[in-house]
Design an enzyme around this catalytic site. Structure first.
Site: not given
Length: 748
Positions: A478, A710, A713
């Site tokens: 994305i 990650g 976020e």
């Protein structure tokens, strides 16, 4: 096998350019709406003009007679979708958790709900004819005002059904223990709805290749999840549904749900027998594909006079639709971030006559962090204490929510590194102390966290006879540069040049992978790439015979068209000879990688810290963010360039959250006033200051063998409170409702 042994002369960590960058900047990349199929036709949706009620009549005659129109589909003539189970009582609303069933019946649940699809031979004709469709309604009293209905919030159904649900009320230690503290405060915080507005509009091309075989080119974040959903809807074997999302022009979570427009396009293709392209308008992006829900929060927090937390109570009510429950982890950071003996959390959802919200970058945690990190700053001010010092005095060495040790946690390093970079020593405890002319200067900070999640994924690795390696997995990209990261991981695992490796994604025919969401793609798919490359080496080792017996895979190298040993002077075998030994075929393996029981033993999170310098004009209330410093404890950084871009993007999104974004509803009609990018403000170049990004860069091999955690976020979680805390430091005015606009600054 140790991480160190695997990556000795590694490509991982380089600032490598995107492998698909040239395709994107030259226009060669094909997005969902850009595929050319024989006989392709176009769809346009008609939306309702009321927020709640029933359709009493719908006149499609003028639209049907318009030039080029092939079909006008409504609830009166739509073929029934097998997966749309019939309701036992037509007067009852859909069951809890039932997504909107497009063209199912005459019920209206929100303003601009799709009520008709016009299919025509050109886009212009489809849109023109859509304006000719006229509906009449029996309106019912609607509820769209959150504040007026806040007390109607209820415990989510999943919490009622499962006592262990994280959405349940929870007390650690004494309930509402903050009330016993010598120093305490109570405050309410409001976070408006924010809308998904990536560059690429939501789009789909639906094509029934046969009555029982469906192909869709769709803007989604989960090709496998979409495949399963449409197979279930249409009662088809999963293999008979193909989903293609090779390129995605930005997404923040709206591609994690399947929306009514997708099913509408599939219905249109079924009715016309032709491939149907449907692209939402920008206005429809505000009503049909989710948003960050409006959320009210209340925090009570207390501490001793020397800054030791006594208790925190964090309550939240989040918005959802009347027909589908949406929940998110608004309270998670409060439960686990700080060492506090008494923590109480209470979460409720409020169903309104609006469309369903959806996860948006930093879902729940970004909203919750605004309240929590603001309250910490307010408490520090009451204590006349530096906000970093307050956090350090309450630093949690183990997860206070479950007692588990952290897999890794380098938040103290982030505090120090970020403070040095922003010039935190210049910050004054007394608000309004720094000024240049009419501009008041302030500094603020906020902390973010998100679970270091990992799932199961499969990767196919093929050594082709031309000497290149092809990798395939049904993940998506994305925007963060997934394909580039996977090539880098494979290059190190194979000891092979990056230009000889190709990673293909975004196709449901590829081996299984989860959605791109929740900051888990590199942890999950990257681990599968690593495992597949090791298995490929092992297979080559077997084909190479005795020359490579008793050799560890990490000692093998695939360079110059040969399988060899990293040590100089070892045996070499040409790829062509290995393929001959494989019956003249390409050499292929498919490998699955999945986590073990690490999560049962450790608490695994990524962490971020954000520092903001702002200037506030004393006369006009204008706020300018003049500097942002964002740091991440995210384990091994695969690509410093693309990871840095993720952090910058999150920081700019945080500026939007703090200063610009907020949907405005006209409750008379239950319709958004801010329904385009003229009225709904997002940060532009003039709003974006220099953003300095830094990483701790220490691997976490408990999360996955690559040591990654990650970034997506945590890049935004904590940015908004850093900015609002800086505004307070500049002005002495505490603003608890986002976005912070000049009128709020002046009237505070």
């Amino acid at each position: 096998m140790s991480n160190t042994a695997l990556f000795q002369d590694k490509v991982v960590g380089d600032r490598m350019n995107r492998v698909d960058g040239r395709l994107k900047v030259t226009g060669a990349a094909q997005y969902s709406a850009e595929y050319q199929l024989p006989g392709l036709v176009h769809g346009a949706l008609v939306g309702s003009t009321i927020a709640k009620g029933r359709i009493t009549g719908i006149d499609t005659k003028a639209a049907e007679r318009a030039p080029g129109v092939l079909a006008v589909i409504t609830h009166l003539n739509s073929p029934k979708v097998p997966g749309f189970a019939a309701k036992s009582n037509p007067d009852e609303p859909p069951a809890i958790g039932q997504p909107l069933r497009v063209f199912y019946d005459e019920r209206i649940y929100f303003n601009d709900q799709p009520i008709a699809l016009v299919v025509a031979d050109t886009l212009e004709r489809a849109r023109y004819a859509a304006r000719l469709v006229k509906a009449t309604y029996a309106p019912e009293e609607h509820r769209t005002n959150f504040e007026a209905n806040k007390e109607r919030g209820v415990l989510p159904t999943q919490a009622k059904r499962n006592p262990k649900s994280p959405q349940n009320d929870k007390d650690r230690g004494q309930k509402d223990g903050y009330q016993t503290a010598p120093v305490k405060l109570e405050a309410e915080y409001r976070h408006p709805s924010e809308m998904h507005n990536p560059m690429e509009l939501q789009s789909i091309i639906a094509h029934w290749e046969a009555p029982d075989r469906l192909t869709v080119y769709d803007k989604v974040q989960a090709v496998k999840g979409t495949q399963r959903a449409f197979a279930k809807d249409w009662n088809l074997p999963e293999d008979n549904v193909k989903v293609v999302a090779t390129f995605v022009g930005g997404a923040f979570g709206n591609g994690l749900h399947n929306w009514p427009h997708e099913t509408a396009a599939i219905i249109g293709a079924k009715v016309t027998g032709k491939p149907v392209k449907l692209v939402l308008t920008r206005e429809q992006m505000f009503t049909m594909v989710g948003y960050r829900p409006y959320t009210w929060q209340r925090i009570g927090i207390g501490a001793t006079r020397d800054g030791k937390l006594v208790g925190i109570t964090h309550e939240s009510v989040g918005q959802t639709s009347s027909y589908e429950e949406f929940t998110e982890s608004t309270l998670q950071q409060t439960r686990m971030m700080y060492a506090c003996p008494n923590v109480s959390t209470r979460y409720r959802i409020l169903g309104l006559d609006i469309s369903t919200p959806i996860w948006m970058r930093g879902p729940g945690e970004a909203t919750g962090a605004f309240a929590l990190e603001s309250a910490l700053d307010e408490l520090a001010h009451l204590l006349n204490m530096d906000p970093i010092e307050l956090r350090l005095r309450n630093y949690a060495d183990t997860d206070p929510d479950n007692g588990k040790p952290w897999s890794t946690k380098y938040l103290k390093e982030l505090y120090q590194m970020g403070a040095e970079r922003i010039g935190w020593s210049r910050r004054q405890l007394k608000p309004g102390s720094l000024r240049e002319g009419d501009w008041l200067i302030g500094y603020g900070m906020g902390v973010g966290t998100f679970g270091a999640n990992r799932g199961a994924a499969k990767v196919r690795a093929v050594l082709r006879q031309d000497g290149t390696v092809l990798l395939q997995s049904a993940t998506t990209d994305i925007g963060p540069g997934t394909g580039t990261a996977m090539v880098q991981i494979a290059a190190d695992a194979l000891d092979m040049p990056t230009d000889q490796i190709r990673f293909e994604l975004g196709n449901s025919t590829f081996p299984n992978a989860p959605s791109q969401g929740g900051s888990a793609t590199v942890n999950t798919v990257g681990s599968a790439v690593l495992a597949a490359c090791i298995d490929l080496k092992k297979k080559l080792q077997q084909l190479g015979g005795a020359s490579f017996a008793n050799v560890q895979p990490e000692q093998l190298t695939l360079t110059n068209g040969q399988l060899g040993l990293k040590a100089n002077g070892g045996p070499r075998t040409a790829f062509a000879d290995l393929c001959k030994a494989n019956n003249g075929q390409d050499i292929e393996v498919t490998t699955e990688a999945k986590p073990g029981n690490e999560r049962q033993q450790y608490s695994m999170y990524s962490f971020s810290i954000h520092f903001a310098e702002v200037r506030v004009h004393a006369l006009t209330g204008e706020v300018r963010v003049t500097r942002l410093v964002s740091g991440a404890d995210a384990g091994t950084i695969v690509n410093l360039k693309t990871a840095g871009s993720q952090m910058i993007g999150g920081a700019i999104g945080g500026i939007g959250m703090a200063l610009h974004e907020g949907a405005v509803m006209d409750d008379r009609f239950g319709r958004y006033v801010t329904k385009d990018l003229a009225d709904y403000h997002v940060p532009v170049h003039a709003d974006a200051p220099p953003v300095e990004v830094f990483f701790v860069g220490k691997p976490d091999t408990i999360v996955d063998p690559l040591g990654t955690k990650g970034i997506g976020e945590i890049a935004i979680i904590g940015v908004a409170p850093a900015i609002t805390n800086a505004i307070f430091n500049a002005t002495g005015k505490r603003i608890r409702e986002l976005p912070v606009t000049p009128d709020k600054v002046l009237l505070a």
